[in-house]
Design a protein around this motif. Structure first.
Motif, mmCIF file in Angstrom:
data_model
loop_
_atom_site.group_PDB
_atom_site.id
_atom_site.type_symbol
_atom_site.label_atom_id
_atom_site.label_comp_id
_atom_site.label_asym_id
_atom_site.label_seq_id
_atom_site.Cartn_x
_atom_site.Cartn_y
_atom_site.Cartn_z
ATOM 1 N N ILE A 18 0.853 -1.215 0.000
ATOM 2 C CA ILE A 18 0.000 0.000 0.000
ATOM 3 C C ILE A 18 0.877 1.250 0.000
ATOM 4 C CG2 ILE A 18 -1.781 1.271 1.239
ATOM 5 C CD1 ILE A 18 -2.741 -1.351 0.020
ATOM 6 N N VAL A 19 1.940 1.217 0.801
ATOM 7 C CA VAL A 19 2.865 2.361 0.817
ATOM 8 C C VAL A 19 3.441 2.575 -0.574
ATOM 9 C CG1 VAL A 19 5.017 3.286 1.749
ATOM 10 C CG2 VAL A 19 3.457 2.035 3.257
ATOM 11 N N GLU A 20 3.894 1.501 -1.200
ATOM 12 C CA GLU A 20 4.483 1.617 -2.542
ATOM 13 C C GLU A 20 3.453 2.138 -3.549
ATOM 14 O OE1 GLU A 20 5.877 -2.350 -3.139
ATOM 15 O OE2 GLU A 20 7.843 -1.949 -2.236
ATOM 16 N N ARG A 21 2.224 1.676 -3.418
ATOM 17 C CA ARG A 21 1.162 2.102 -4.336
ATOM 18 C C ARG A 21 0.869 3.585 -4.184
ATOM 19 N NH1 ARG A 21 -4.753 -0.866 -4.438
ATOM 20 N NH2 ARG A 21 -5.799 0.467 -6.000
ATOM 21 N N PHE A 22 0.710 4.053 -2.942
ATOM 22 C CA PHE A 22 0.436 5.480 -2.701
ATOM 23 C C PHE A 22 1.633 6.345 -3.104
ATOM 24 C CE2 PHE A 22 -2.948 4.790 0.886
ATOM 25 C CZ PHE A 22 -3.750 4.135 -0.046
ATOM 26 N N TYR A 23 2.819 5.797 -2.968
ATOM 27 C CA TYR A 23 4.030 6.538 -3.369
ATOM 28 C C TYR A 23 4.040 6.729 -4.884
ATOM 29 C CZ TYR A 23 9.003 7.670 -3.910
ATOM 30 O OH TYR A 23 10.191 8.261 -4.230
ATOM 31 N N ARG A 24 3.685 5.662 -5.622
ATOM 32 C CA ARG A 24 3.650 5.763 -7.089
ATOM 33 C C ARG A 24 2.566 6.729 -7.555
ATOM 34 N NH1 ARG A 24 4.213 0.082 -6.729
ATOM 35 N NH2 ARG A 24 1.964 -0.162 -7.157
ATOM 36 N N LEU A 25 1.475 6.813 -6.792
ATOM 37 C CA LEU A 25 0.394 7.746 -7.137
ATOM 38 C C LEU A 25 0.732 9.200 -6.797
ATOM 39 C CD1 LEU A 25 -2.653 5.619 -5.920
ATOM 40 C CD2 LEU A 25 -2.145 6.263 -8.296
ATOM 41 N N GLY A 26 1.848 9.392 -6.081
ATOM 42 C CA GLY A 26 2.270 10.748 -5.726
ATOM 43 C C GLY A 26 1.624 11.270 -4.472
ATOM 44 N N TRP A 27 0.979 10.387 -3.700
ATOM 45 C CA TRP A 27 0.308 10.814 -2.470
ATOM 46 C C TRP A 27 1.255 10.856 -1.271
ATOM 47 C CZ3 TRP A 27 -4.603 7.212 -2.893
ATOM 48 C CH2 TRP A 27 -5.358 7.602 -4.006
ATOM 49 N N LEU A 28 2.340 10.125 -1.344
ATOM 50 C CA LEU A 28 3.295 10.058 -0.236
ATOM 51 C C LEU A 28 4.667 10.531 -0.701
ATOM 52 C CD1 LEU A 28 2.464 6.573 1.378
ATOM 53 C CD2 LEU A 28 1.708 8.832 2.145
ATOM 54 N N HIS A 29 5.202 11.497 0.006
ATOM 55 C CA HIS A 29 6.561 11.984 -0.264
ATOM 56 C C HIS A 29 7.414 11.931 1.003
ATOM 57 C CE1 HIS A 29 5.329 13.417 -4.219
ATOM 58 N NE2 HIS A 29 4.262 13.944 -3.632
ATOM 59 N N THR A 30 6.766 12.093 2.147
ATOM 60 C CA THR A 30 7.446 12.050 3.440
ATOM 61 C C THR A 30 6.548 11.305 4.431
ATOM 62 O OG1 THR A 30 6.472 14.064 4.335
ATOM 63 C CG2 THR A 30 8.468 14.311 2.972
ATOM 64 N N ILE A 31 7.103 11.006 5.608
ATOM 65 C CA ILE A 31 6.313 10.346 6.659
ATOM 66 C C ILE A 31 5.090 11.180 7.037
ATOM 67 C CG2 ILE A 31 6.364 9.735 9.117
ATOM 68 C CD1 ILE A 31 9.220 8.695 8.671
ATOM 69 N N ALA A 32 5.237 12.508 7.021
ATOM 70 C CA ALA A 32 4.125 13.385 7.406
ATOM 71 C C ALA A 32 2.918 13.186 6.499
ATOM 72 C CB ALA A 32 4.577 14.838 7.381
ATOM 73 N N ASP A 33 3.154 12.829 5.219
ATOM 74 C CA ASP A 33 2.044 12.659 4.273
ATOM 75 C C ASP A 33 1.129 11.506 4.666
ATOM 76 O OD1 ASP A 33 2.886 14.761 2.708
ATOM 77 O OD2 ASP A 33 4.158 13.492 1.432
ATOM 78 N N ILE A 34 1.648 10.553 5.457
ATOM 79 C CA ILE A 34 0.831 9.418 5.909
ATOM 80 C C ILE A 34 -0.361 9.912 6.720
ATOM 81 C CG2 ILE A 34 0.855 7.407 7.468
ATOM 82 C CD1 ILE A 34 3.792 6.997 6.577
ATOM 83 N N TYR A 35 -0.191 11.068 7.398
ATOM 84 C CA TYR A 35 -1.227 11.580 8.301
ATOM 85 C C TYR A 35 -2.101 12.657 7.656
ATOM 86 C CZ TYR A 35 1.461 8.885 11.615
ATOM 87 O OH TYR A 35 2.094 7.850 12.252
#
Length: 559
Positions: free
Chosen positions: A495-512
Motif C-alpha cells: 500500500i505504501v508503494e502504491r500510494f508513493y507511485r500515485l504521488g500521495w506520499l513523499h514524506t512520513i508526514a504525508d501518511i497523516y
C-alpha cells in the motif's frame, strides 16, 4: 581421491540426475559414481556438497532402476553395502554386530506404507496395531561402544557398518560416556552400544566465534565439528570441543558364558531405560505425553507419525541438531522376526525433516538501500527448497561478510535456513570452482541516487548519506507504518508503494494527511476499507513516544 575438476563434474552430474523424473537404465553407472562421491564427501571429509534429501533422492533413483533391471546390479553398487566413514588415520576394528543404514520417509503417508509392509512381511492381521518407539535422529557422528566387565573397552566410529575406526582414546574424553557402567547387575559381561556424538548448538556458536577470531576456517555445522573432533590425533583437542554422546541402542549383550543376555528385555524402550539408569545419556521419555521428552512409545503408526510431525516443528528449539525422528518397532521379538535387508532393518525407518541446508548457485547480487541509507548486498540464487520454503534471495549483510567468506559470482554456495531465521550463506564450495567465478565488487556510489557511499570507521556498512534518496524515503515510510514501529493495521508495504507511485506520499508526514475520498475510489478499497485505514492511522497517533522515535528511522536511535 578426487581432483578439483572431477569434483566439479560429479557435482554438475548430480544436479542433472536430480532433475530427471525417471532416469533411463543408462543412468545407473552415473548414479553409482555420483553416490560414491557424495558418500566420500559426507563420511570421509565430513563436508557434503548436497543436502541429505538430494542424496536420498539419488539413492532412491538408483534403487528403483536396479529393481527394474536386476541384471544390471553389481557387487560394488552403493545399494549393496553400507556407506563408509573409514579413514587411514586410525586402526580399523570390527563391530560385534553389523550396523546398517535406515530406510527413509518424509511424510505420514510413507510411514503408513512402512507399517503396512511390515505387517505383510510378518503375516500380521490388518487390524493389529504395532507399538513403535520414536526418538530423535541425531545429526552427529555415530559411535559404537563396547563394555566388558563393566568397563569401557573400546569405542569406534560407524565405518562401513561392519568395521569402524578405533577412536577409544578420544571417546574416553567425553564426560557423557561412563568409563564404568554396572552391566554386571543385569548379568551382562559384554555389551555393544550405539549412539551419536554431538555438540550443543550454543557451544558450537561459541566455538565458531572463537575460530573466526583466531582466523581459522569455520565449521559448516555442529555435525562437522563433532565428527572431526572424534578423529583428531590429540585427545585433548576432542575434549576441547565439548562433545556429548546420546546412546540409543543396546545392540548386543552376553553373559560371562557368552549366552545371549538381551532376552531379559521385552522392548526397545526397556533397553533405553536400562542404559539411562546405568548412567548413559539417552533421549528422555515422553511417557506422560506432555511434550517434555523426545522419546515416545506410540500405540500405532498414526500416533508415531503425529509425534514426528510435532518434533518437526520443535526441532529448532531443541539444544542439539536433529534431522528427523527414528521410528522403531518397540517389541524386540517382532524386531528379530522382521530381520533386515542388505541395506536396512525392516523394523525401523527414519522420518526425515525438511532440509535446513542445501547447495545452490549464486547468479548475481542486488545492492539494496535501507531506511538509514545502509547498502545491503542480496544474493540472487537458483531457487532451492529449505525447511519447506523456496529460497531465491539471501542477504549477505555487508562487504566484510562477502570478503571474509570469499564469496564470488557463479559460486556454488551452501545456504541454511533454520525455522523463521532469514536464510544465510554458510560458505562457498571452493572445491567446485572452475575459474569462471568473479570477485563481487561493492559499489562506490548509491545504486539509486548515485551519491558517493561512506563507511564510518566503527561500522561494517557502507551508507548513502543523501536524505532525499528515493529508496531511503520509501523504506522509511514502509518502516514507519510497520508492526514493529507505529503498527498501522492494513497499511502494508504494498500500500505504501502504491500510494508513493500515485504521488500521495513523499514524506512520513504525508501518511497523516491522506485524502480518504480518493483512497475509497481506488480499486480494491471502497468506503469501508478507506474508513478502516483512517481509523488505524488515528489509533497510531496515540502510540507511546518510544514507538514514534523508533518509527523515524534515525540512525543509532531506536528500541
Amino acid at each position: 581421491m578426487y581432483s578439483k575438476e572431477e569434483q566439479k563434474k560429479l557435482f554438475d552430474l548430480s544436479k542433472k540426475l536430480l532433475q530427471l523424473e525417471s532416469p533411463p537404465a543408462t543412468a545407473i553407472a552415473d548414479l553409482r559414481i555420483t553416490i560414491v562421491y557424495h558418500e566420500w564427501r559426507y563420511y570421509a571429509l565430513n563436508d557434503p556438497v548436497v543436502s541429505d534429501y538430494e542424496y536420498d533422492m539419488l539413492y532412491k533413483k538408483l534403487e528403483a532402476l536396479e529393481v527394474r533391471y536386476p541384471e544390471l546390479v553389481t557387487p560394488d553398487s552403493p545399494t549393496q553395502r553400507v556407506s563408509s566413514d573409514l579413514t587411514e588415520d586410525f586402526p580399523t576394528v570390527e563391530h560385534l554386530t553389523p550396523m546398517l543404514s535406515l530406510d527413509n520417509s518424509y511424510d505420514a503417508a510413507s510411514l503408513a506404507e512402512f507399517d503396512q509392509r511390515l505387517k505383510n512381511y510378518l503375516g500380521l492381521p490388518e487390524e493389529m496395531e504395532i507399538e513403535y518407539c520414536v526418538e530423535p535422529k541425531f545429526d552427529g557422528g555415530t559411535i559404537v561402544l563396547i563394555y566388558e566387565n563393566d568397563r569401557l573397552a573400546r569405542a569406534a566410529t560407524r565405518g562401513n557398518g561392519i568395521a569402524g575406526d578405533d577412536v577409544t582414546p578420544n571417546i574416553r574424553t567425553l564426560r557423557s560416556v561412563p568409563l564404568h557402567a554396572a552391566f554386571s547387575g543385569a548379568g551382562i559381561a559384554k555389551a555393544e552400544l550405539r549412539g551419536e556424538a554431538l555438540i550443543r548448538k550454543d557451544v558450537f556458536e561459541i566455538m565458531n566465534q572463537q575460530r573466526g577470531a583466531d582466523d581459522l576456517p569455520l565449521f559448516a555445522n555442529p555435525r562437522n565439528a563433532a565428527t572431526g573432533g572424534l578423529r583428531t590425533k590429540d585427545p585433548s583437542e576432542t575434549a576441547s570441543r565439548r562433545i556429548e554422546a546420546f546412546l540409543y541402542q543396546l545392540g548386543y549383550a552376553v553373559d560371562a558364558s557368552g549366552n545371549d543376555a538381551l532376552g531379559q528385555f521385552k522392548t526397545h524402550g526397556e533397553t533405553i531405560e536400562f542404559l539411562g539408569n546405568a548412567g548413559f545419556k539417552v533421549p528422555r521419555s515422553d511417557a506422560a505425553g506432555q511434550g517434555r521428552g523426545e522419546r515416545h512409545v506410540s500405540k500405532n503408526i498414526a500416533e508415531a507419525a503425529a509425534f514426528c510431525l510435532q518434533w518437526q516443528g520443535k526441532r529448532d528449539a531443541y539444544p542439539y541438531e536433529i534431522d528427523g525422528m527414528v521410528v522403531k518397532v518397540n517389541s524386540l521379538e517382532l524386531q528379530q522376526r522382521a530381520g533386515s535387508t542388505a541395506h536396512h532393518p525392516r523394523w525401523a525407518i527414519a522420518f526425515k525433516f525438511k532440509a535446513k541446508q542445501a547447495t545452490t548457485k549464486l547468479l548475481h547480487v542486488d545492492f539494496q538501500v535501507g531506511k538509514t541509507g545502509s547498502i545491503t548486498p542480496v544474493a540472487k540464487v537458483e531457487p532451492v527448497q529449505l525447511a519447506g520454503v523456496t529460497v531465491s534471495s539471501v542477504s549477505m549483510h555487508n562487504e566484510d561478510f562477502i570478503k571474509n567468506k570469499d564469496i564470488r559470482l557463479g559460486d556454488t554456495v551452501l545456504v541454511e535456513r533454520a525455522g523463521d531465521v532469514i536464510p544465510y550463506i554458510v560458505k562457498p564450495m571452493e572445491e567446485l570452482r572452475d575459474g569462471t567465478e568473479q570477485v563481487i565488487e561493492f559499489p562506490k556510489n548509491c545504486p539509486v541516487c548515485h551519491t558517493a557511499l561512506v563507511r564510518a570507521e566503527d561500522e561494517a556498512a557502507w551508507r548513502c548519506e543523501n536524505p532525499d534518496c528515493e529508496a531511503q524515503i520509501l523504506q522509511r515510510m514502509i518502516h514507519h507504518v510497520s508492526k514493529h514501529a507505529m503498527d498501522i493495521e492494513g497499511f502494508g508495504e504494498s500500500i505504501v508503494e502504491r500510494f508513493y507511485r500515485l504521488g500521495w506520499l513523499h514524506t512520513i508526514a504525508d501518511i497523516y494527511r491522506l485524502d480518504y475520498e480518493k483512497i475509497a475510489m481506488q480499486e480494491g478499497f471502497g468506503e469501508k476499507s478507506a474508513a478502516n485505514l483512517k481509523a488505524a492511522i488515528e489509533t497510531a497517533k496515540r502510540n507511546p513516544i518510544h514507538r514514534l522515535l523508533h518509527s523515524l528511522s534515525i540512525h543509532h536511535l531506536g528500541i
